[in-house]
Design a protein around this motif. Structure first.
Motif, PDB file in Angstrom:
ATOM      1  N   ASN A 247       0.866  -1.137   0.045  1.00  0.00           N
ATOM      2  CA  ASN A 247      -0.085  -0.057  -0.094  1.00  0.00           C
ATOM      3  C   ASN A 247       0.904   0.995  -0.073  1.00  0.00           C
ATOM      4  O   ASN A 247       1.996   1.334   0.682  1.00  0.00           O
ATOM      5  N   GLY A 248       0.424   2.150  -0.721  1.00  0.00           N
ATOM      6  CA  GLY A 248       1.227   3.594  -0.794  1.00  0.00           C
ATOM      7  C   GLY A 248       0.308   5.014  -0.806  1.00  0.00           C
ATOM      8  O   GLY A 248      -0.859   4.557  -1.232  1.00  0.00           O
ATOM      9  N   TYR A 249       0.731   5.922  -0.033  1.00  0.00           N
ATOM     10  CA  TYR A 249      -0.001   6.986   0.064  1.00  0.00           C
ATOM     11  C   TYR A 249       0.915   8.140  -0.443  1.00  0.00           C
ATOM     12  O   TYR A 249       1.923   8.215   0.378  1.00  0.00           O
ATOM     13  N   ASP A 250       0.281   9.102  -0.906  1.00  0.00           N
ATOM     14  CA  ASP A 250       1.077  10.283  -0.930  1.00  0.00           C
ATOM     15  C   ASP A 250       0.078  11.523  -1.394  1.00  0.00           C
ATOM     16  O   ASP A 250      -0.922  11.425  -1.735  1.00  0.00           O
ATOM     17  N   VAL A 251       0.830  12.787  -1.046  1.00  0.00           N
ATOM     18  CA  VAL A 251       0.235  14.139  -1.189  1.00  0.00           C
ATOM     19  C   VAL A 251       0.935  15.002  -1.586  1.00  0.00           C
ATOM     20  O   VAL A 251       2.220  14.947  -1.176  1.00  0.00           O
ATOM     21  N   ALA A 285       2.947   7.285  -4.815  1.00  0.00           N
ATOM     22  CA  ALA A 285       2.081   6.376  -4.211  1.00  0.00           C
ATOM     23  C   ALA A 285       2.316   4.661  -4.487  1.00  0.00           C
ATOM     24  O   ALA A 285       2.405   4.164  -4.056  1.00  0.00           O
ATOM     25  N   LEU A 286       2.177   4.748  -5.875  1.00  0.00           N
ATOM     26  CA  LEU A 286       2.252   3.375  -6.476  1.00  0.00           C
ATOM     27  C   LEU A 286       3.893   2.851  -6.344  1.00  0.00           C
ATOM     28  O   LEU A 286       3.902   1.579  -6.241  1.00  0.00           O
ATOM     29  N   THR A 287       4.675   3.713  -6.441  1.00  0.00           N
ATOM     30  CA  THR A 287       6.243   3.314  -6.143  1.00  0.00           C
ATOM     31  C   THR A 287       6.264   2.506  -4.953  1.00  0.00           C
ATOM     32  O   THR A 287       6.956   1.807  -4.646  1.00  0.00           O
ATOM     33  N   ASP A 288       5.780   3.449  -3.797  1.00  0.00           N
ATOM     34  CA  ASP A 288       5.746   3.038  -2.551  1.00  0.00           C
ATOM     35  C   ASP A 288       5.029   1.668  -2.298  1.00  0.00           C
ATOM     36  O   ASP A 288       5.637   0.708  -1.529  1.00  0.00           O
ATOM     37  N   THR A 293       6.029  -4.535  -1.093  1.00  0.00           N
ATOM     38  CA  THR A 293       5.826  -5.830  -1.251  1.00  0.00           C
ATOM     39  C   THR A 293       7.021  -6.680  -1.192  1.00  0.00           C
ATOM     40  O   THR A 293       7.164  -7.903  -0.621  1.00  0.00           O
ATOM     41  N   CYS A 294       8.116  -6.268  -1.207  1.00  0.00           N
ATOM     42  CA  CYS A 294       9.457  -6.770  -0.987  1.00  0.00           C
ATOM     43  C   CYS A 294      10.122  -6.310  -0.025  1.00  0.00           C
ATOM     44  O   CYS A 294      11.643  -6.328   0.358  1.00  0.00           O
ATOM     45  N   GLY A 295       9.659  -5.204   0.948  1.00  0.00           N
ATOM     46  CA  GLY A 295      10.393  -4.682   2.288  1.00  0.00           C
ATOM     47  C   GLY A 295      11.626  -3.915   1.469  1.00  0.00           C
ATOM     48  O   GLY A 295      12.495  -3.750   2.238  1.00  0.00           O
ATOM     49  N   ALA A 296      11.451  -3.080   0.454  1.00  0.00           N
ATOM     50  CA  ALA A 296      12.680  -2.304  -0.236  1.00  0.00           C
ATOM     51  C   ALA A 296      12.457  -0.721   0.269  1.00  0.00           C
ATOM     52  O   ALA A 296      12.823   0.006  -0.493  1.00  0.00           O
ATOM     53  N   GLY A 297      11.852  -0.510   1.266  1.00  0.00           N
ATOM     54  CA  GLY A 297      11.786   0.734   1.793  1.00  0.00           C
ATOM     55  C   GLY A 297      10.911   1.764   0.914  1.00  0.00           C
ATOM     56  O   GLY A 297       9.731   1.099   0.558  1.00  0.00           O
ATOM     57  N   ASP A 298      11.049   2.937   0.861  1.00  0.00           N
ATOM     58  CA  ASP A 298      10.097   3.921   0.133  1.00  0.00           C
ATOM     59  C   ASP A 298      10.796   4.617  -0.996  1.00  0.00           C
ATOM     60  O   ASP A 298      11.956   4.621  -1.014  1.00  0.00           O
ATOM     61  N   ILE A 299       9.989   5.441  -1.673  1.00  0.00           N
ATOM     62  CA  ILE A 299      10.733   6.400  -2.859  1.00  0.00           C
ATOM     63  C   ILE A 299      11.450   7.328  -2.182  1.00  0.00           C
ATOM     64  O   ILE A 299      12.691   7.422  -2.931  1.00  0.00           O
ATOM     65  N   GLY A 300      11.743   7.714  -1.060  1.00  0.00           N
ATOM     66  CA  GLY A 300      12.497   8.536  -0.426  1.00  0.00           C
ATOM     67  C   GLY A 300      14.071   7.951  -0.354  1.00  0.00           C
ATOM     68  O   GLY A 300      15.008   8.725  -0.509  1.00  0.00           O
ATOM     69  N   ASP A 301      13.978   6.737   0.126  1.00  0.00           N
ATOM     70  CA  ASP A 301      15.305   5.990   0.570  1.00  0.00           C
ATOM     71  C   ASP A 301      15.907   5.746  -1.306  1.00  0.00           C
ATOM     72  O   ASP A 301      17.251   5.834  -1.279  1.00  0.00           O
ATOM     73  N   HIS A 302      15.080   5.532  -2.263  1.00  0.00           N
ATOM     74  CA  HIS A 302      15.819   5.644  -3.592  1.00  0.00           C
ATOM     75  C   HIS A 302      16.277   6.739  -4.353  1.00  0.00           C
ATOM     76  O   HIS A 302      17.038   6.760  -5.017  1.00  0.00           O
ATOM     77  N   PHE A 303      15.288   7.473  -3.980  1.00  0.00           N
ATOM     78  CA  PHE A 303      15.349   9.110  -4.719  1.00  0.00           C
ATOM     79  C   PHE A 303      15.035  10.272  -3.891  1.00  0.00           C
ATOM     80  O   PHE A 303      13.962  10.787  -3.607  1.00  0.00           O
ATOM     81  N   PRO A 304      16.002  10.399  -3.062  1.00  0.00           N
ATOM     82  CA  PRO A 304      15.969  11.585  -1.999  1.00  0.00           C
ATOM     83  C   PRO A 304      15.637  13.007  -2.533  1.00  0.00           C
ATOM     84  O   PRO A 304      16.361  13.304  -3.752  1.00  0.00           O
TER      85      PRO A 304
END
Length: 403
Positions: A247-251, A285-288, A293-304
């Protein structure tokens, strides 16, 4: 043992039989045949080891099976020190008595007597039996009502009559007893030369001990024939689908501008979304959701957002990166669902194009991509047109079985 009242009990697992009806096999008698890579008896023993850490277990084995039994114990995750092996007799009845005599020195109040070839006994059934013993019953028999129509035949195989099934039950194990009561009944039967009882409840009945029926379990089957072993192996070996949902949420805040980008589609508008990249709230949101699904963090971890290289970047970079991570870890993306919450602009006219973009970015069929939209009924920051929010859900199937 579960939440039921604890009882001081021992367990006898009867495993001295030869199992001729299952046919010959290099692994030995049927209690040592392998299902899901482990001997049947190890599954049965483990059920009791895990059920009650305090109970002592006596396994009654054939004198020729010591090596097979030791190998079976190697498959247990724990509790081996609580299992005592004794040699059984010529009949099941003699073997049970040998187990009861072995338990006599262990100071138990109750005993559960189990067939080694019933590996699917579960905690719910064991708790039900224990609760009935704790209520004061001396003998407890798990059983299931007979569902099939019963026929009696003659020696030539012709039907003589249909037997009413009302009040008929198929007995299961473990059968449970007040320890001294069933031990003494077995001793009396042996002294009287009675060796024709088919189960321990029958000995209790013969001794005048009331036997209380409790609901058995349809899954608690006895493995008798070769086909039973095959079905048991298939049941335990069938891979469980490793289906994961993220699940992902963004605003993002709205500010004066010329349009917004949502799901990779630019929509002309008198506002734009504020953000370090193109601020595509839907793809963020969809990236998150995918990364979850594989415990790979969130979008901010990969694209600060502090990294200048992502300033003004198209968010398809982020979603395609997340999809690549998922696939590298053995995942297959099955479905992507995005819900947009916005007062404006109107999403409906652009929904099909948004779905096509998601299909392209993720490399999945169009029918597996969903885009929905709703307003916030003029409530809150969305209702005041101060921002747009997105909720996304991704479903991914991974290779292998869930751990």
């Amino acid at each position: 043992m579960g939440a039921q009242k604890r009882i001081n009990c021992g367990v006898i697992v009867v495993a001295a039989g030869r199992g001729e009806r299952a046919g010959s096999h290099p692994d030995g008698p049927k209690q040592y045949r392998r299902i899901a890579g482990r001997p049947v008896i190890s599954h049965t023993l483990e059920a009791f080891v895990k059920w009650d850490p305090a109970c002592r277990i006596v396994a009654v084995i054939h004198r020729d099976d010591r090596d097979l039994f030791d190998t079976a114990l190697d498959h247990l995750e724990g509790g081996r020190d609580r299992i005592l092996a004794v040699t059984g007799g010529r009949t099941r009845q003699q073997s049970v008595l040998a187990g009861l005599e072995a338990l006599s020195s262990l100071d138990v109040d109750h005993v559960l007597i189990q067939d080694a070839v019933r590996p699917f006994v579960d905690t719910v059934l064991l708790d039900r039996i224990a609760a009935t013993l704790a209520s004061g019953e001396c003998a407890v028999l798990p059983a299931v009502a007979v569902a099939d129509t019963l026929k009696r035949s003659d020696s030539a195989g012709h039907v003589l009559e249909t037997v009413p099934r009302t009040g008929l039950f198929a007995a299961q194990t473990p059968q449970a007893f007040h320890f001294a009561t069933i031990r003494d009944a077995h001793r009396r039967a042996a002294e009287d030369g009675r060796d024709d009882f088919t189960d321990d409840a029958a000995i209790a009945e013969w001794a005048g001990v009331p036997v209380r029926l409790v609901e058995g379990s349809a899954a608690n089957v006895k493995l008798t024939l070769q086909k039973d072993l095959i079905m048991a192996d298939e049941r335990l070996s069938a891979p469980l689908p490793d289906v994961r949902t993220g699940n992902g949420y963004d605003v993002h805040q709205l500010e004066p501008g010329d349009g917004v980008t949502l799901c990779g589609v630019f929509i002309p508008h008198d506002q734009r979304l504020k953000g370090h990249s193109d601020a595509d709230v839907a793809l963020h949101a969809l990236t998150d959701a995918l990364l979850a699904t594989c415990g790979a963090g969130d979008i901010g971890d990969h694209f600060p957002p502090s990294d200048p290289q992502w300033k003004g970047a198209a968010s398809r970079i982020f979603i395609e990166h997340a999809a690549k991570i998922v696939r590298a870890r053995g995942g297959t993306i099955m479905n992507a669902d995005v819900s947009l919450i916005a007062e404006a602009p109107k999403i409906g006219p652009h929904r099909d194009e948004m779905r096509r973009r998601l299909s392209e970015f993720l490399g999945i069929a169009l029918e597996r991509c969903s885009v929905k939209a709703t307003t916030n009924e003029t409530i809150g920051f969305v209702g005041r047109r101060e921002g747009i929010a997105a909720i996304a859900t991704a479903t991914v199937v991974y290779r292998g079985q869930p751990s």
